[in-house]
Write an enzyme that holds these catalytic residues in place. Sequence first.
Site, PDB file in Angstrom:
ATOM      1  N   HIS A  14      22.056 -64.994 -18.859  1.00  0.00           N
ATOM      2  CA  HIS A  14      22.263 -64.138 -20.042  1.00  0.00           C
ATOM      3  C   HIS A  14      23.259 -63.016 -19.754  1.00  0.00           C
ATOM      4  O   HIS A  14      23.572 -62.695 -18.602  1.00  0.00           O
ATOM      5  CB  HIS A  14      20.937 -63.537 -20.477  1.00  0.00           C
ATOM      6  CG  HIS A  14      20.292 -62.705 -19.395  1.00  0.00           C
ATOM      7  ND1 HIS A  14      20.653 -61.400 -19.135  1.00  0.00           N
ATOM      8  CD2 HIS A  14      19.312 -63.013 -18.497  1.00  0.00           C
ATOM      9  CE1 HIS A  14      19.939 -60.929 -18.131  1.00  0.00           C
ATOM     10  NE2 HIS A  14      19.112 -61.889 -17.727  1.00  0.00           N
ATOM     11  N   GLU A  16      24.649 -58.935 -20.004  1.00  0.00           N
ATOM     12  CA  GLU A  16      24.043 -57.689 -19.532  1.00  0.00           C
ATOM     13  C   GLU A  16      22.982 -57.206 -20.520  1.00  0.00           C
ATOM     14  O   GLU A  16      23.220 -57.106 -21.725  1.00  0.00           O
ATOM     15  CB  GLU A  16      25.115 -56.611 -19.381  1.00  0.00           C
ATOM     16  CG  GLU A  16      24.554 -55.286 -18.868  1.00  0.00           C
ATOM     17  CD  GLU A  16      25.567 -54.151 -18.966  1.00  0.00           C
ATOM     18  OE1 GLU A  16      26.068 -53.735 -17.911  1.00  0.00           O
ATOM     19  OE2 GLU A  16      25.847 -53.697 -20.102  1.00  0.00           O
ATOM     20  N   GLU A 103      12.290 -66.057 -17.517  1.00  0.00           N
ATOM     21  CA  GLU A 103      12.444 -65.226 -16.326  1.00  0.00           C
ATOM     22  C   GLU A 103      11.174 -65.248 -15.480  1.00  0.00           C
ATOM     23  O   GLU A 103      10.068 -65.497 -15.996  1.00  0.00           O
ATOM     24  CB  GLU A 103      12.764 -63.783 -16.764  1.00  0.00           C
ATOM     25  CG  GLU A 103      12.833 -62.761 -15.646  1.00  0.00           C
ATOM     26  CD  GLU A 103      14.002 -62.983 -14.698  1.00  0.00           C
ATOM     27  OE1 GLU A 103      13.941 -63.952 -13.909  1.00  0.00           O
ATOM     28  OE2 GLU A 103      14.959 -62.179 -14.733  1.00  0.00           O
TER      29      GLU A 103
END
Length: 286
Positions: A14, A16, A103
């Site tokens: 992804h 920032e 994540e």
Amino acid sequence: MKGVLPKRIILMRHGESHGNRDTAAYTTTPDHSIHLTAQGVAQARQAGVRLRRVIGGDGCSPDWRVQFYVSPYARTRSTLREVGRCFSKKRIIGVREESRIREQDFGNFQVEERMTVIKEARERFGRFFYRFPEGESAADVFDRVSSFFESLWRDIDMNRLRHDPSNDLNFVIVSHGLTSRIFLMKWFKWTVEQFEVLNNFGNCEFRVMELGSGGEYSLAVHHTEEEMLEWGLSPEMIADQKWRATACRGDWNDQCPWYLGEFFDHLTDSDDDDDPVENEDQGVRK
């Protein structure tokens, strides 16, 4: 039509996020709700342009298609939304939100001072096996990514995407840095020791696993040796990638030390050599 192999499997991190810019964001906002910064949005749009050039560049079939898989986190979904601006509807087969490529779980709300101590402990313990309190270890991520592989292969083997095999098929997986490294580790059968020295993806960086001439996927088809060195691949790992670029599908690379040599120090070349069991027995009798 059955078993249409994608020409490319592309892993993208992804853009920032506010958590990348300031870790204090995790103390008040759940990790899955952390959004992209304005810079992250711009990175995603630029990444879409680069991705389109890779997928639809010279040598591609005229009717190529892309299938996206995306983590359910806000920052990955927003990254995909910006990347998608570079593709027309006719080029996109579909998008599947896939929670198994999310994540690594670091726990719930993250107290900054406590996380600093925890991450220092992880460095001493080892990144792969260290489990965050109330969260996951990289080994846990490995297990769910392995489960995701099964679904990915069913999509391919059953041709769930109904793709014409005469045209290029591309899988793009928009995920997170550690999860993407785990994906590569699982795919290429890298060891825990090899994983530990891999560098993280930069925001909106991507790695292209491309189908080689013999039917194996390799990073060396699209990427240079210099790039792979920057990512933390050892010379032996890079040599394996170069071998895969021309290897026949299903072949076993006998030159890979981590397939055999790292586990046994003194293997004889054949059964014609001295029998180590017999020699050991004789030594005991003496």
